[in-house]
Design a protein around this motif. Structure first.
Motif, PDB file in Angstrom:
ATOM      1  N   TYR A  67      28.712  71.129  10.629  1.00 31.56           N
ATOM      2  CA  TYR A  67      29.777  71.653   9.755  1.00 31.56           C
ATOM      3  C   TYR A  67      29.929  73.150  10.006  1.00 31.56           C
ATOM      4  N   PRO A  70      33.642  75.792   6.377  1.00 24.96           N
ATOM      5  CA  PRO A  70      33.890  75.000   5.167  1.00 24.96           C
ATOM      6  C   PRO A  70      35.058  74.022   5.339  1.00 24.96           C
ATOM      7  N   TYR A  71      36.105  74.463   6.000  1.00 23.49           N
ATOM      8  CA  TYR A  71      37.271  73.612   6.236  1.00 23.49           C
ATOM      9  C   TYR A  71      37.623  73.672   7.717  1.00 23.49           C
ATOM     10  N   PHE A  72      37.612  72.535   8.369  1.00 25.07           N
ATOM     11  CA  PHE A  72      37.973  72.505   9.783  1.00 25.07           C
ATOM     12  C   PHE A  72      38.409  71.093  10.154  1.00 25.07           C
ATOM     13  N   ASN A  73      39.145  71.009  11.231  1.00 22.04           N
ATOM     14  CA  ASN A  73      39.588  69.712  11.737  1.00 22.04           C
ATOM     15  C   ASN A  73      38.499  69.167  12.659  1.00 22.04           C
ATOM     16  N   TYR A  79      35.187  71.370  18.722  1.00 16.38           N
ATOM     17  CA  TYR A  79      34.151  70.787  17.873  1.00 16.38           C
ATOM     18  C   TYR A  79      33.500  69.594  18.570  1.00 16.38           C
TER      19      TYR A  79
END
Length: 197
Positions: A67, A70-73, A79
């Motif tokens: 992770y 906090p916010y990701f695609n 990734y």
């Protein structure tokens, strides 16, 4: 910290044979579980051959890999690549070259330092540079950057470390790393010619 390797030392590319594209949520979950299992089965500490520096991969390290924000695609290319690369973390760290350290900005504690390494990786004749960051003797992050197409099995240290940019929070700008800056900071030595006669 400094490298035992010299600037003309050749470092073998780590080969990533199996790449998991993780095109849907089920495949992504499978890949993440594979990463967790791989990390748990590593023998600690992990040792860097060029410096002898020892590290561990703790729960925070695993959290940063799985992770990164906090916010990701989770289906973005970087990734998925980073998850795949983490399956080779032991070999990559072992073969990586130390390129420099930067102090943490939040605390004045001199022991809180980010150590940066770079390692060569090859996926299907495409060469990549893998950047490994260590914080307090634990893996902090890793990222991958395409370098070039190649069929070579190794790369010289001076080529591997050429034109790397590290963001330095103290000067709020990127710092250029290459073999000259590493020589000036005494973290690598140049090969000396041998004279006969």
């Amino acid at each position: 910290m400094f490298n035992q390797y010299l600037e003309n030392t050749k470092v073998n590319y780590i080969i990533l044979d199996s790449f998991y594209p993780a095109l849907n949520r089920q495949e992504l979950t499978k890949l993440k579980n594979l990463v967790k299992i791989n990390i748990k089965n590593l023998k600690y500490p992990l040792i860097n051959k060029s410096t002898g520096y020892k590290i561990v991969i703790n729960s925070k390290s695993i959290g940063k890999i799985l992770y990164p924000a906090p916010y990701f695609n989770p289906f973005i290319k970087d990734y998925i690549f980073n998850l795949n690369v983490s399956l080779k973390i032991e070999e990559l760290y072992f073969n990586s070259i130390y390129i420099g350290s930067l102090k943490e900005m939040k605390n004045n504690n001199a022991n809180n330092v980010y150590h940066h390494f770079v390692a060569p990786l090859k996926i299907k004749n495409k060469a990549y540079k893998v950047f490994i960051t260590i914080y307090n003797n634990a893996l902090y992050s890793l990222s991958i950057e395409f370098y070039k197409n190649t069929i070579k099995k190794d790369i010289e240290v001076k080529e591997l470390v050429n034109d790397i940019e590290l963001y330095n929070y103290q000067i709020k700008n990127y710092e250029l790393i290459n073999i000259n800056t590493m020589r000036n900071k005494n973290i690598i030595k140049e090969d000396r010619p041998i004279y006969i006669g």
